[in-house]
Design an enzyme around this catalytic site. Structure first.
Site, PDB file in Angstrom:
ATOM      1  N   ASP A  93       0.849  -1.196   0.000  1.00  0.00           N
ATOM      2  CA  ASP A  93       0.000   0.000   0.000  1.00  0.00           C
ATOM      3  C   ASP A  93       0.883   1.245   0.000  1.00  0.00           C
ATOM      4  O   ASP A  93       1.570   1.529   0.976  1.00  0.00           O
ATOM      5  CB  ASP A  93      -0.899   0.001   1.250  1.00  0.00           C
ATOM      6  N   HIS A 136      -7.482   9.620  -1.982  1.00  0.00           N
ATOM      7  CA  HIS A 136      -6.813   9.565  -0.673  1.00  0.00           C
ATOM      8  C   HIS A 136      -7.641  10.195   0.457  1.00  0.00           C
ATOM      9  O   HIS A 136      -7.715   9.655   1.557  1.00  0.00           O
ATOM     10  CB  HIS A 136      -5.447  10.259  -0.783  1.00  0.00           C
TER      11      HIS A 136
HETATM   12  P1  NAD Z   1       0.693   1.605  11.971  1.00  0.00           P
HETATM   13  O1  NAD Z   1      -0.440   1.457  12.909  1.00  0.00           O
HETATM   14  O2  NAD Z   1       0.985   0.543  10.984  1.00  0.00           O
HETATM   15  O3  NAD Z   1       1.923   1.870  12.921  1.00  0.00           O
HETATM   16  C1  NAD Z   1       3.203   1.968  12.464  1.00  0.00           C
HETATM   17  C2  NAD Z   1       4.105   2.072  13.706  1.00  0.00           C
HETATM   18  O4  NAD Z   1       4.054   0.845  14.428  1.00  0.00           O
HETATM   19  C3  NAD Z   1       5.539   2.293  13.282  1.00  0.00           C
HETATM   20  O5  NAD Z   1       6.053   3.304  14.102  1.00  0.00           O
HETATM   21  C4  NAD Z   1       6.233   0.973  13.574  1.00  0.00           C
HETATM   22  O6  NAD Z   1       7.508   1.181  14.061  1.00  0.00           O
HETATM   23  C5  NAD Z   1       5.358   0.346  14.625  1.00  0.00           C
HETATM   24  N1  NAD Z   1       5.328  -1.126  14.474  1.00  0.00           N
HETATM   25  C6  NAD Z   1       5.031  -1.836  13.355  1.00  0.00           C
HETATM   26  N2  NAD Z   1       5.105  -3.156  13.604  1.00  0.00           N
HETATM   27  C7  NAD Z   1       5.438  -3.280  14.917  1.00  0.00           C
HETATM   28  C8  NAD Z   1       5.661  -4.393  15.770  1.00  0.00           C
HETATM   29  N3  NAD Z   1       5.544  -5.645  15.340  1.00  0.00           N
HETATM   30  N4  NAD Z   1       6.002  -4.145  17.064  1.00  0.00           N
HETATM   31  C9  NAD Z   1       6.118  -2.885  17.542  1.00  0.00           C
HETATM   32  N5  NAD Z   1       5.909  -1.795  16.779  1.00  0.00           N
HETATM   33  C10 NAD Z   1       5.583  -1.988  15.487  1.00  0.00           C
HETATM   34  O7  NAD Z   1       0.539   3.037  11.242  1.00  0.00           O
HETATM   35  P2  NAD Z   1       0.638   3.572   9.764  1.00  0.00           P
HETATM   36  O8  NAD Z   1       1.954   3.299   9.142  1.00  0.00           O
HETATM   37  O9  NAD Z   1       0.201   4.964   9.813  1.00  0.00           O
HETATM   38  O10 NAD Z   1      -0.473   2.727   8.983  1.00  0.00           O
HETATM   39  C11 NAD Z   1      -0.182   1.625   8.142  1.00  0.00           C
HETATM   40  C12 NAD Z   1      -0.331   2.001   6.701  1.00  0.00           C
HETATM   41  O11 NAD Z   1      -1.621   2.542   6.446  1.00  0.00           O
HETATM   42  C13 NAD Z   1       0.610   3.102   6.211  1.00  0.00           C
HETATM   43  O12 NAD Z   1       1.939   2.691   6.055  1.00  0.00           O
HETATM   44  C14 NAD Z   1      -0.080   3.510   4.947  1.00  0.00           C
HETATM   45  O13 NAD Z   1       0.183   2.571   3.929  1.00  0.00           O
HETATM   46  C15 NAD Z   1      -1.540   3.464   5.377  1.00  0.00           C
HETATM   47  N6  NAD Z   1      -2.047   4.791   5.819  1.00  0.00           N
HETATM   48  C16 NAD Z   1      -3.011   5.386   5.083  1.00  0.00           C
HETATM   49  C17 NAD Z   1      -3.526   6.613   5.453  1.00  0.00           C
HETATM   50  C18 NAD Z   1      -4.613   7.231   4.632  1.00  0.00           C
HETATM   51  O14 NAD Z   1      -4.926   8.407   4.837  1.00  0.00           O
HETATM   52  N7  NAD Z   1      -5.204   6.522   3.705  1.00  0.00           N
HETATM   53  C19 NAD Z   1      -3.062   7.266   6.595  1.00  0.00           C
HETATM   54  C20 NAD Z   1      -2.063   6.640   7.337  1.00  0.00           C
HETATM   55  C21 NAD Z   1      -1.578   5.402   6.956  1.00  0.00           C
END
Ligand code: NAD
Length: 280
Positions: A49, A112
């Site tokens: 994604d 988005h």
């Molecule tokens: P997320 O909830 O996936 O959190 C990411 C955080 O969690 C990072 O800091 C990472 O270090 C930590 N993490 C990941 N795996 C872990 C584990 N096993 N143990 C401990 N910590 C861990 O948040 P995100 O990245 O914002 O969301 C995931 C995806 O969603 C994004 O990468 C993106 O592709 C999408 N997204 C979309 C929008 C939108 O507006 N459509 C907004 C935000 C994110």
């Protein structure tokens, strides 16, 4: 696409499959992104994604090319940025994304944000319908849409969005929105599935005990909950060991009681931007 047998998938309203678990690359710099996506693909991830605004589509594309994985075994999503919304600018934006990704089509193209102050989401949706008809996006959907925004595209358009990608995690479960979408066949994707690290998952009552009972991490329990809730999820990490950890969620099942305990963690705790404010 063909989802590997040892993974879970859902069927979109196009009849295509979407792997329920993928990798999100928000805030992953272009120089790091290529290796992380390559590592993920090697581990078994088949769903990535990204978005135009993440500025790493080229890195995702390089990793895809280098992986040698057949195109029909991958599910690639990107998103139309707010500034590119509009009837004429939308097709140009998708073509730019495709060029950066080095692909002929994406599996899913999303608006988005509804960006209500720009007032172009309906025009953009109609453009997405054309892009789908032209085969440049196999499926089309939206992100951060509230029921009122969905109603507008449903009324003006002739295609029902396949997906709505919204903030969703145990403390913010979006029950009302999901109840609105379900009868329409719109699948919910959860962004920020781990709460973006903005609150301690360990503070959620009972979560640590459930993790201990399964010999899993609290993050793995939360991701497994998303899968059993019928959501699509793509946690982000730039650490290889966490890529492996987040993908090791197909070998256990949460009981009905454990699922109910997670449902009870809902606290209307939004950690990201409200859709009405995402007008950048
Ligand atoms: P997320 O909830 O996936 O959190 C990411 C955080 O969690 C990072 O800091 C990472 O270090 C930590 N993490 C990941 N795996 C872990 C584990 N096993 N143990 C401990 N910590 C861990 O948040 P995100 O990245 O914002 O969301 C995931 C995806 O969603 C994004 O990468 C993106 O592709 C999408 N997204 C979309 C929008 C939108 O507006 N459509 C907004 C935000 C994110």
């Amino acid at each position: 696409m063909k989802t590997p047998k040892d993974q879970l998938s859902l069927t979109l309203n196009t009849s295509d499959q979407i792997p329920q678990l993928g990798l999100g690359v928000f805030k992953v710099d272009d120089d790091v992104c290529e290796q992380i996506v390559l590592d993920a693909l090697e581990i078994g991830y088949r769903h990535i994604d990204t978005a135009m605004i993440y500025r790493n589509e080229a890195a995702v594309g390089r990793a895809i090319a280098q992986s040698g994985i057949p195109r029909d075994e991958l599910f690639i999503t990107t998103k139309l940025w707010n500034a590119d919304q509009g009837e004429e600018t939308t097709p140009v934006a998708l073509q730019t994304s495709l060029d950066l990704l080095g692909l002929d089509f994406v599996d899913l193209y999303l608006i988005h944000w509804p960006a209500p102050l720009r007032d172009k989401s309906v025009a953009s949706w109609l453009a997405l319908e054309q892009l789908r008809a032209a085969g440049l996006a196999k499926a089309i959907g939206v992100s951060n849409f509230e029921p009122e925004h969905l109603e507008q595209v449903l009324e003006a358009g002739s295609v029902v969005p396949a997906i709505n990608q919204v903030e969703l995690h145990p403390a913010f479960q979006q029950r009302e929105l999901r109840a609105f979408q379900e009868p329409l066949g719109i699948i919910t994707e959860a962004w920020g599935p781990l709460g973006q690290g903005k609150y301690e998952l360990s503070e959620l009552p009972g979560l640590t005990e459930i993790a201990e009972a399964h010999g899993k991490s609290i993050q793995q329990i939360v991701l497994r909950w998303h899968l059993q809730e019928g959501l699509v999820v793509f946690p982000k990490t730039v650490r290889k060991e966490r890529l492996v950890e987040n993908f090791s969620v197909f070998d256990f099942v949460l009981s009905e009681q454990e699922m109910a305990a997670l449902v009870a963690m809902d606290a209307d705790r939004r950690v990201g931007t409200h859709p009405r404010d995402g007008n950048w």
